[in-house]
Design a protein around this motif. Structure first.
Motif, PDB file in Angstrom:
ATOM      1  N   HIS A   1       0.810  -1.222   0.000  1.00 48.87           N
ATOM      2  CA  HIS A   1       0.000   0.000   0.000  1.00 48.87           C
ATOM      3  C   HIS A   1       0.844   1.274   0.000  1.00 48.87           C
ATOM      4  O   HIS A   1       0.292   2.368  -0.156  1.00 48.87           O
ATOM      5  CB  HIS A   1      -0.956   0.001   1.197  1.00 48.87           C
ATOM      6  N   THR A   2       2.160   1.150   0.197  1.00 43.98           N
ATOM      7  CA  THR A   2       3.012   2.347   0.106  1.00 43.98           C
ATOM      8  C   THR A   2       3.328   2.696  -1.342  1.00 43.98           C
ATOM      9  O   THR A   2       3.697   3.839  -1.641  1.00 43.98           O
ATOM     10  CB  THR A   2       4.353   2.149   0.850  1.00 43.98           C
ATOM     11  N   ILE A   3       3.194   1.745  -2.264  1.00 42.29           N
ATOM     12  CA  ILE A   3       3.628   1.944  -3.652  1.00 42.29           C
ATOM     13  C   ILE A   3       2.552   2.670  -4.451  1.00 42.29           C
ATOM     14  O   ILE A   3       1.392   2.267  -4.467  1.00 42.29           O
ATOM     15  CB  ILE A   3       3.949   0.586  -4.315  1.00 42.29           C
ATOM     16  N   THR A   4       2.946   3.728  -5.118  1.00 43.12           N
ATOM     17  CA  THR A   4       2.008   4.448  -5.984  1.00 43.12           C
ATOM     18  C   THR A   4       2.765   5.202  -7.073  1.00 43.12           C
ATOM     19  O   THR A   4       3.826   5.763  -6.835  1.00 43.12           O
ATOM     20  CB  THR A   4       1.156   5.458  -5.182  1.00 43.12           C
ATOM     21  N   GLY A   5       2.189   5.179  -8.259  1.00 42.05           N
ATOM     22  CA  GLY A   5       2.723   5.997  -9.345  1.00 42.05           C
ATOM     23  C   GLY A   5       2.053   7.350  -9.417  1.00 42.05           C
ATOM     24  O   GLY A   5       2.306   8.134 -10.331  1.00 42.05           O
TER      25      GLY A   5
ATOM     26  N   HIS B   1      -6.522   2.607   0.547  1.00 38.22           N
ATOM     27  CA  HIS B   1      -5.265   1.870   0.693  1.00 38.22           C
ATOM     28  C   HIS B   1      -4.139   2.538  -0.101  1.00 38.22           C
ATOM     29  O   HIS B   1      -3.163   1.892  -0.476  1.00 38.22           O
ATOM     30  CB  HIS B   1      -5.428   0.413   0.249  1.00 38.22           C
ATOM     31  N   ARG B   2      -4.285   3.815  -0.359  1.00 40.69           N
ATOM     32  CA  ARG B   2      -3.249   4.553  -1.078  1.00 40.69           C
ATOM     33  C   ARG B   2      -2.598   5.567  -0.133  1.00 40.69           C
ATOM     34  O   ARG B   2      -3.246   6.057   0.795  1.00 40.69           O
ATOM     35  CB  ARG B   2      -3.845   5.285  -2.290  1.00 40.69           C
ATOM     36  N   PRO B   3      -1.332   5.892  -0.350  1.00 39.10           N
ATOM     37  CA  PRO B   3      -0.659   6.823   0.565  1.00 39.10           C
ATOM     38  C   PRO B   3      -1.168   8.251   0.474  1.00 39.10           C
ATOM     39  O   PRO B   3      -1.050   9.004   1.435  1.00 39.10           O
ATOM     40  CB  PRO B   3       0.813   6.732   0.137  1.00 39.10           C
TER      41      PRO B   3
END
Length: 641
Positions: A339-343, A355-357
């Protein structure tokens, strides 16, 4: 373990020593708190000696570590009536050769920070003389030792520690029986001093120093260490075996020595780095994350492959008993990291953001990217910077300092000569002939003139415009604060002041951001990052009652020295190979910082190489833990201000 018999250091129980540690040590939240306690102990010793009509013999250190102690002693002298009339001081060391008038001399340092501001008798001040003829040095050193002995020996010795483990200038290889002598400086020590001397070529290769045996004869010793860059050597000193390879380990033999540390310099001690190996833990989510990431590295397995046996065999059986099974622990941890990973570092519009930062709304955010120096933005988060612009956010980059001190004289001279040739005799804002004349006749340690500093600042400014244009930012969204604390013309800066905070506060109030990105890397060798971050904290605290601040999140990035540990990361922004190249190109627009890094800290690589390797290593760690494989990752930690 030896314990101190002097002033009690009342620290919460979590700071109690463990079986791993061989020196008495106490840890404070920051260097200011620790320095005040040390200054109080010295003041108490001085007063107790005065009450008995005795001299108080102090061994004093230089460098950045004791500065706040000296500032507090000066304050006590001026405000609390602390007198130094009975104090006899002996300094640890001095560069050789070195004149007393040289701004880099320890004679200059001690008078600048302490002796010029207190009532110590000049004849009671003893600092090794860097001008003694080489053929007379041996006798001079013998006499220095004799003078200490005739004064009654050192009642109190204040120490710092170098990255090589040196105390004084007792470099690796120094013997426990060594006395005051001339010594050749380790290359690492000279590298660490190079920014003060405007290049390693100007750093003396030798020094006069008290010996290890001289220091160990002191009745009381306090060694201070501040900052992340001292963590590794502090662990080796406190937990390692006694060895001349790390001369500070000889302090383990002293019966009344205390190490006074901050949380950063103590961070690699076993009780902080892996507390589950010391005893029972209170398993917070952060500690669980830290322990499971450590366990993966220790067993060389991904998260979902960890077994009950892995937990039991590595000091984490109580965590396993609390959670029920390795399966549950593994799944929960995998989800936390996933859930820490995001583009989408500004939030992804029209999606479930539970569940997004970052938040999905507002879809287009106002963003401030604070950069302490005019290159930290692209070095630390160039890829994220580009994504935020491309994804439609109103991004503003704010350079907090001019960065002029990091431009070499040669670079400034080159620009001045080109400008003079181009402009001829035309009237200009900068008198380039005066700049050229100054740089060509500049003496050692001379502070740059205002004209030279303006030119160097403009060089950094124009490089910044070139880099941000390449990233895709509009010129009107690029701001330069030139905070006053920085503008001393010297490596040593002024303390953070109300004017600095007001300037930062004004830019935040003008933009009213939804996101603020700031440098959370406190390993900057000369502390500019820390001062800039404190300015942001203070400004945001004052602005907190404003309605728009309710929707403002603060994200901290790391600079050129250290990355966040995996368990600390709240937002991981993957970069594609093309984005890595874009970031590299943006960094290289800062040409005055290429090839010769003036403030490199303990890493000799250029900043673009450090940044690229760090981002790629973070991606490798995520991959090793069993998550998706990326080319590189920029990492951020959310901070609740």
């Amino acid at each position: 373990m030896k314990t101190n018999t002097s002033l009690a250091y009342d620290i919460p129980g979590k700071f109690e020593e463990t079986r791993f540690e061989k020196n008495h040590n106490v840890i404070f939240e920051n260097s200011v708190q620790g320095s005040k306690i040390v200054a109080q102990e010295i003041a108490e010793l001085i007063r107790s000696k005065q009450a008995n009509n005795e001299s108080c013999v102090l061994g004093l250190a230089t460098g950045s570590s004791p500065i706040k102690v000296y500032e507090e002693l000066v304050r006590m002298h001026k405000e609390d009536g602390l007198s130094f009339y009975n104090v006899i001081s002996f300094n640890l060391d001095e560069y050789y050769p070195m004149t007393k008038e040289n701004r880099q001399s320890y004679h200059y340092f001690m008078h600048q920070y302490l002796f010029n501001h207190i009532d110590i008798k000049p004849e009671n001040v003893n600092i090794p003389d860097g001008t003694v003829a080489i053929e007379e040095l041996n006798q001079y050193c013998v006499d220095y030792e004799l003078k200490i002995k005739q004064a009654g020996g050192l009642d109190f010795q204040l120490l710092g520690i170098g990255r090589t483990g040196h105390v004084g200038f007792n470099e690796p290889g120094s013997h426990i029986n060594s006395g005051t002598r001339i010594i050749t400086l380790d290359h690492i020590t000279r590298v660490d001093a190079s920014s003060d001397f405007n290049g390693i070529d100007n750093v003396p290769k030798r020094a006069i120093t008290m010996g290890v045996s001289t220091i160990l004869r002191s009745k009381r010793i306090v060694l201070m260490a501040w900052g992340q860059n001292k963590a590794s050597i502090i662990k080796r000193t406190i937990q390692g075996e006694i060895s001349s390879d790390v001369p500070a380990t000889f302090l383990q033999n002293h019966t009344n020595a205390t190490f006074v540390l901050d949380q950063f310099s103590a961070s690699e001690l076993t009780r902080f780095e892996t507390p589950w190996l010391v005893g029972g833990c209170t398993w917070t989510q952060e500690l669980k994350s830290k322990a499971i990431v450590w366990l993966c590295k220790e067993t060389k397995q991904s998260i979902l492959k960890l077994t009950d046996r892995d937990y039991n065999n590595n000091g984490m059986s109580d965590l396993l008993a609390q959670e029920g099974s390795a399966y549950d622990l593994n799944i929960n941890m995998f989800n936390v990291l996933q859930h820490t990973i995001t583009g989408w570092p500004g939030g992804k519009p029209n999606t479930d953001d539970s569940h997004r930062p970052e938040r999905a709304t507002p879809a287009q955010k106002r963003v401030i990217l604070f950069s302490p120096h005019p290159d930290d933005d692209v070095i630390s988060m160039g890829g994220t910077f580009s994504k935020l612009i491309k994804q439609g956010h109103d991004v503003h980059v704010v350079y907090q300092t001019s960065g002029n001190i990091a431009v070499t004289d040669d670079e400034a001279l080159k620009f001045a000569e080109v400008a003079k040739d181009f402009l001829g005799d035309a009237e200009t804002q900068i008198n380039f002939k005066a700049v050229i004349d100054f740089l060509n006749s500049k003496s050692e340690n001379q502070i740059d003139s205002l004209e030279v500093r303006r030119l160097k600042g403009l060089i950094r400014r124009r490089e910044s415009y070139a880099a941000t244009r390449y990233i895709g930012l509009k010129d009107e969204n690029t701001h330069f604060l030139d905070l006053p604390f920085y503008e001393t013309g010297q490596v040593k800066k002024n303390p953070l002041g109300p004017e600095d905070i007001a300037i930062v506060k004004d830019i935040i109030a003008k933009i009213k951001p939804h996101q603020v990105f700031a440098a959370g890397d406190l390993a900057d060798p000369h502390g500019t990052h820390e001062v800039c971050l404190n300015a942001i904290f203070a400004a945001m605290k004052e602005l907190k009652p404003e309605k728009y601040m309710d929707d403002c999140w603060l994200w901290l990035y790391r600079g050129a020295w250290h990355e966040w540990d995996i368990h600390e990361i709240d937002m991981a922004v993957p970069l594609s190979p093309s984005e890595v190249l874009l970031k590299r190109s943006a960094i290289l627009y800062h040409q005055s910082q290429k090839d010769r890094v003036m403030f490199q800290g303990n890493d000799s690589r250029e900043f673009w190489v450090r940044a690229e390797d760090r981002n790629k290593n973070t991606a490798i760690l995520y991959d090793d833990l069993g998550l998706a494989e990326y080319e590189a990752i920029e990492a951020f930690k959310r901070f609740d201000y």
